[in-house]
Enzyme design. Structure first.
Site, PDB file in Angstrom:
ATOM      1  N   TYR A 286       6.117  14.374  -7.376  1.00  0.00           N
ATOM      2  CA  TYR A 286       6.056  12.744  -7.044  1.00  0.00           C
ATOM      3  C   TYR A 286       5.586  12.087  -8.535  1.00  0.00           C
ATOM      4  O   TYR A 286       4.607  12.476  -8.829  1.00  0.00           O
ATOM      5  CB  TYR A 286       5.291  12.368  -6.154  1.00  0.00           C
TER       6      TYR A 286
ATOM      7  N   ASP B 197      12.140   7.427   1.167  1.00  0.00           N
ATOM      8  CA  ASP B 197      11.879   5.990   1.575  1.00  0.00           C
ATOM      9  C   ASP B 197      13.055   5.130   0.770  1.00  0.00           C
ATOM     10  O   ASP B 197      13.677   5.363  -0.273  1.00  0.00           O
ATOM     11  CB  ASP B 197      10.641   5.403   1.500  1.00  0.00           C
TER      12      ASP B 197
END
Length: 184
Positions: free
Chosen positions: A111, A53
């Protein structure tokens, strides 16, 4: 055609994400521009193992692309790395089979979410951490984060209209790590 697999890293602050988009700067577009220059003006398409993103950083994202010739991998890595923008780093390049596709090759993702717990907030962390200066119940967080481990259906977290059919994923490890406040 010769297919190359590359591992890249980037500071995502100034990008609208990995994937090419109209009227927005993307990692894919920047690498494609550099590869097109290296390929004497002939367009080169880059494929990514995944997308990020806007504002998200990557430390080891895999991509692949095809060139009409074979080149020494280190020379190609050096050329692509030194001619790409400063916020993109080309870590490695290797030749792969013509049927290799980074999106479908088996891979895993890691992540990391960073929280700046400092008071006052550290302006040097503003692009790399979420500022949260309030007390944390670390013991409860340690218990809760372990519940993420295992196989779960993440349908509730997917964007509407996604082409992804299987939204079940396995999280092999979830952990909470505290750093000293003055570390960056």
């Amino acid at each position: 055609m010769t297919r190359y697999k590359a591992t890249i890293s980037y500071d995502g602050y100034a990008f609208a994400g990995f994937q090419r988009q109209p009227h927005a700067r993307s990692v894919q577009e920047e690498i494609e521009k550099t590869l097109t220059k290296l390929n004497k003006g002939q367009a080169v398409t880059v494929h990514g193992a995944g997308r990020t993103d806007s504002g998200v950083h990557a430390l080891g994202q895999v991509i692949h692309f095809d060139l009409p010739y074979q080149m020494d991998e280190e020379k190609l890595r050096f050329a692509l790395d030194t001619q790409s923008p400063e916020d993109i780093d080309v870590i490695s390049i290797e030749l792969v089979a013509d049927d290799f596709h980074c999106r479908y090759a088996k891979h895993s993702k890691t992540y990391e979410f960073v929280v700046d717990r400092g008071r006052p907030k550290n302006p040097m962390r503003r692009h790399y951490a979420t500022h949260f200066p309030y007390p944390l119940d670390v013991e409860r967080m340690q218990i809760a984060i372990k519940k993420l481990e295992g196989t779960h259906d993440f349908t509730g977290f997917t964007a509407s209209g996604t082409s992804v059919e299987d939204k079940v994923r396995t999280i092999t490890e979830a952990s909470l790590r505290l750093m000293r406040q003055d570390n960056f």
